[in-house]
Enzyme design. Sequence first.
Site, mmCIF file in Angstrom:
data_model
loop_
_atom_site.group_PDB
_atom_site.id
_atom_site.type_symbol
_atom_site.label_atom_id
_atom_site.label_comp_id
_atom_site.label_asym_id
_atom_site.label_seq_id
_atom_site.Cartn_x
_atom_site.Cartn_y
_atom_site.Cartn_z
ATOM 1 N N LYS A 1 69.856 10.213 29.893
ATOM 2 C CA LYS A 1 70.082 8.912 29.189
ATOM 3 C C LYS A 1 69.410 10.054 27.786
ATOM 4 O O LYS A 1 68.289 10.761 28.037
ATOM 5 C CB LYS A 1 69.971 7.823 29.166
ATOM 6 C CG LYS A 1 68.843 8.028 29.025
ATOM 7 C CD LYS A 1 67.991 6.022 29.352
ATOM 8 C CE LYS A 1 66.446 5.581 30.394
ATOM 9 N NZ LYS A 1 66.409 4.326 30.485
ATOM 10 N N TYR B 1 52.374 18.378 -0.999
ATOM 11 C CA TYR B 1 52.500 17.794 -2.182
ATOM 12 C C TYR B 1 51.585 16.336 -1.973
ATOM 13 O O TYR B 1 50.399 16.938 -0.651
ATOM 14 C CB TYR B 1 53.548 16.815 -1.165
ATOM 15 C CG TYR B 1 54.791 17.655 -1.746
ATOM 16 C CD1 TYR B 1 55.078 18.210 -2.916
ATOM 17 C CD2 TYR B 1 55.607 17.505 -0.328
ATOM 18 C CE1 TYR B 1 56.817 18.697 -2.644
ATOM 19 C CE2 TYR B 1 57.240 18.390 -0.326
ATOM 20 C CZ TYR B 1 57.344 18.493 -2.080
ATOM 21 O OH TYR B 1 58.334 18.981 -1.412
#
Length: 383
Positions: A36, A275
């Site tokens: 999965k 940033y």
Amino acid sequence: MRNTSYIEISRSALASNFKYIRSRLEAKTRLSHVVKGNAYGHGIDVYVPLAHELGADHFSVFDAHEAHEVLKVLGKKVDILIMGMIADEQLEWVIENDIEFFVFDWIRLEKASQIARKMKKPALIHLELETGMNRTGFEKESWPQIANFLKQNTDAICFKGLCTHYAGAESISNHLRVKAQIKRFKKGRNMFKDMGFTPEIIHSACSAAFLRFPKTHFDLVRVGILQYGFWPNMETFISTEGLQGEGADPLQRAISWKSRVMNVKTVPKGEYVSYGTSYLATQELKVATVPVGYSHGFGRNLSNAGRAIVRGTRVAVIGVVNMNVMILDVSHLDNVEIGDEVVLIGNQGEQQISVSSFSEYSDQMNYELLTRLPHNIPRYVKD
Ligand SMILES: *Cc1c(COP(=O)(O)O)cnc(C)c1O
């Protein structure tokens, strides 16, 4: 077109992990490979054929879509078991393709029997019992009623398996809870037996239960994280190998995640990097930009915290991780060039970045970090 990063899956690591897992199983017990979450981030389309080459013949998935992916790459050569979601309109496809599936509520049980009867082809079901996780599974009170239903619908329903799932077998703090679950599961098995049912496959163990509670092996174990070379948590490693074994790690991580240096530049003392103002250059720096950011699965939570390997040396992520790039401090390296390999997970030279160290910087577990690796990063097999 080349992607900005790529994932390598090591065949030899997998072969070694499979051997380790099988060495702890009795010959009669089957191993189901849980794939999965896009094979825990390893990529179903690359991982499943490779695992099959190495002897895997049973795969467990979460939903019908993943079952479809496995079927697409391997055809009907292997057994496929859906443990979770199937939409009503997918049931016919599931039955048609001999895919086995968990049933944990009346609605699915009745729908499956109706559709199977219409198709004149029995649905191959695994009845999931509620034993204490309280997620899915039939409550104890309903077991006799279910047994009656199955008796009346043998033409449409093949009662192939009986199963449950444990709520945290990886931690000693859940020891009593898991013990109680095992007891309830055995009670359920005996009750169905008394009613004349002996399903072919009794199963309950995930990786942690497989390691810590050999009693839970029954006919099949559903092993996820372990096959990829990761322990469910540190505690399972210590209790398995630290206390009982030699103390060395018998598992090998199969996955590596790599990219290349995109740009190198010098940042003057006193300037901020990336940033905002979260990283100040307190001296002149040499920085390398790598074209992997949070949109590629390298989380923003690794800002000023993540690590990578360049030229055999561990280096730090500085400043905030951007959407498409991160910035590494490579001031202490003599020579860094555009195009140099950058290891985000895995080995280079003597150095290693493990997924778990990665998660220590960011609080994500192995499971979460792996499965969040985006589907569109190309995966390759290496020997
Ligand atoms: C995910 C899952 C497993 C495998 O768990 P691991 O800890 O990765 O081994 C087994 N059974 C069920 C029902 C699961 O959902």
